[in-house]
Scaffold this active site. Structure first.
Site, PDB file in Angstrom:
ATOM      1  N   ALA A  72      -6.384  23.383 -33.922  1.00 52.48           N
ATOM      2  CA  ALA A  72      -5.573  22.282 -33.416  1.00 52.48           C
ATOM      3  C   ALA A  72      -4.154  22.440 -33.946  1.00 52.48           C
ATOM      4  CB  ALA A  72      -6.166  20.953 -33.846  1.00 52.48           C
ATOM      5  N   GLY A 115     -10.409  23.529 -33.819  1.00 55.95           N
ATOM      6  CA  GLY A 115     -10.510  22.955 -32.488  1.00 55.95           C
ATOM      7  C   GLY A 115     -10.807  23.992 -31.427  1.00 55.95           C
ATOM      8  N   GLU A 118     -14.481  24.428 -31.463  1.00 53.23           N
ATOM      9  CA  GLU A 118     -15.072  23.230 -30.865  1.00 53.23           C
ATOM     10  C   GLU A 118     -14.906  23.241 -29.347  1.00 53.23           C
ATOM     11  OE1 GLU A 118     -14.673  19.724 -34.126  1.00 53.23           O
ATOM     12  OE2 GLU A 118     -12.782  20.665 -33.532  1.00 53.23           O
ATOM     13  N   GLU A 138     -11.567  23.596 -41.371  1.00 58.44           N
ATOM     14  CA  GLU A 138     -10.885  22.329 -41.679  1.00 58.44           C
ATOM     15  C   GLU A 138     -11.010  21.925 -43.146  1.00 58.44           C
ATOM     16  OE1 GLU A 138     -11.904  22.058 -37.246  1.00 58.44           O
ATOM     17  OE2 GLU A 138     -12.831  22.838 -39.073  1.00 58.44           O
TER      18      GLU A 138
END
Length: 282
Positions: A72, A115, A118, A138
């Site tokens: 992200a 992300g 994901e 993360e």
């Protein structure tokens, strides 16, 4: 493969490498395709258009040779406060991808971290190049996955391995991902092979009856949410319902002809017409 673009976006590219296949390419090369709110808004728009298109039967999402998506956008999140994140339900709309009815294949090359990992897991099938690197790092930033990473990993690779990945932040290879069942297949090392193979699979899927494909996707996803008994009951009811469709009658007719031709080697005129099933999505 250099398919013609069908619409202009800022952070993604859209094209039709096959008439029935929508290809969406993440396009933030300088940021290694880091997922920002603006990119995800465009991705959701493109996915919505493909989902409602009568021509498109399946969708492929990819990035670059270097990165599918390296995470992200940290710049977007570094100063975010709890009150803002909670009141706006930050990144909740990233999961809109999971509401798309048509099959989505992630063609992953290079980094698929945070992300990006994901996003790949939200797709229905993951095809990876040998260079693909997955992970949920993360924890190294003092946080945890926020778009389903802990939940989807645990469901696919099991509690112990998911705990290791989430709590150590270590990355894992395409070979490991395939071994654990996260990745469907690994392609050759040739540049572009992962997209070519993904489009080929998407085209194959798109040639089947749209209603059956939609039902198959829905039922496999339901397996993660329902008990075995409830899932089988739902599967049987949907199976029954497809007998009311024209596609089922078309498919059954063609397959019966092929079966009889194979068994009896008949040359009768009734079996002389060799053609693919002509599914109409009804």
């Amino acid at each position: 493969m250099r398919p013609r673009s069908t619409r202009s976006y800022t952070y993604i590219l859209t094209s039709r490498p096959e008439p029935s296949v929508a290809l969406i390419t993440l396009n933030r090369p300088k940021a290694l395709n880091a997922l920002s709110s603006a990119l995800m808004t465009e991705l959701n728009q493109a996915l919505g258009e493909a989902d409602t298109s009568k021509e498109v039967g399946a969708i492929v999402i990819t990035g670059s040779q270097t990165a599918f998506a390296a995470g992200a956008d940290i710049k977007e999140m570094k100063d975010l406060e709890f009150s803002t994140a909670y009141s706006t339900d930050f990144i909740a709309d990233w999961a809109r991808l999971t509401q798309i009815k048509k099959p989505i294949i992630a063609a992953v090359s290079g980094y698929a971290l945070g992300g990006g990992c994901e996003l790949a897991m939200m797709c229905d099938i993951i095809i990876a190049s040998p260079t693909a690197v997955f992970g949920q790092p993360e924890i190294k930033l003092g946080t945890i996955p926020g778009s389903g990473g802990t939940q989807r990993l645990a469901r696919v690779i099991g509690k112990s391995k998911a705990m290791e990945i989430v709590l150590t932040g270590r990355t894992f290879s395409a070979a490991e991902a395939e071994k654990w069942g996260l990745v469907s297949k690994i392609t050759s090392e040739e540049e572009g092979a992962v997209v070519t193979e993904s489009v080929k699979m998407a085209k194959q899927i798109s040639e089947y009856g749209a209603l059956a494909v939609k039902a198959g996707k829905e039922l496999v996803n339901a397996a993660y949410e329902l008990s075995l008994q409830e899932g089988i009951r739902l599967e049987r009811r949907v199976f029954h319902s497809l007998f009311s469709t024209g596609d089922q009658k078309e498919g059954a007719s063609i397959q019966l002809q092929e079966f009889l031709r194979f068994i009896f080697f008949l040359g009768m005129r009734a079996f002389a017409e060799k053609r693919k099933s002509q599914f109409k999505g009804e």
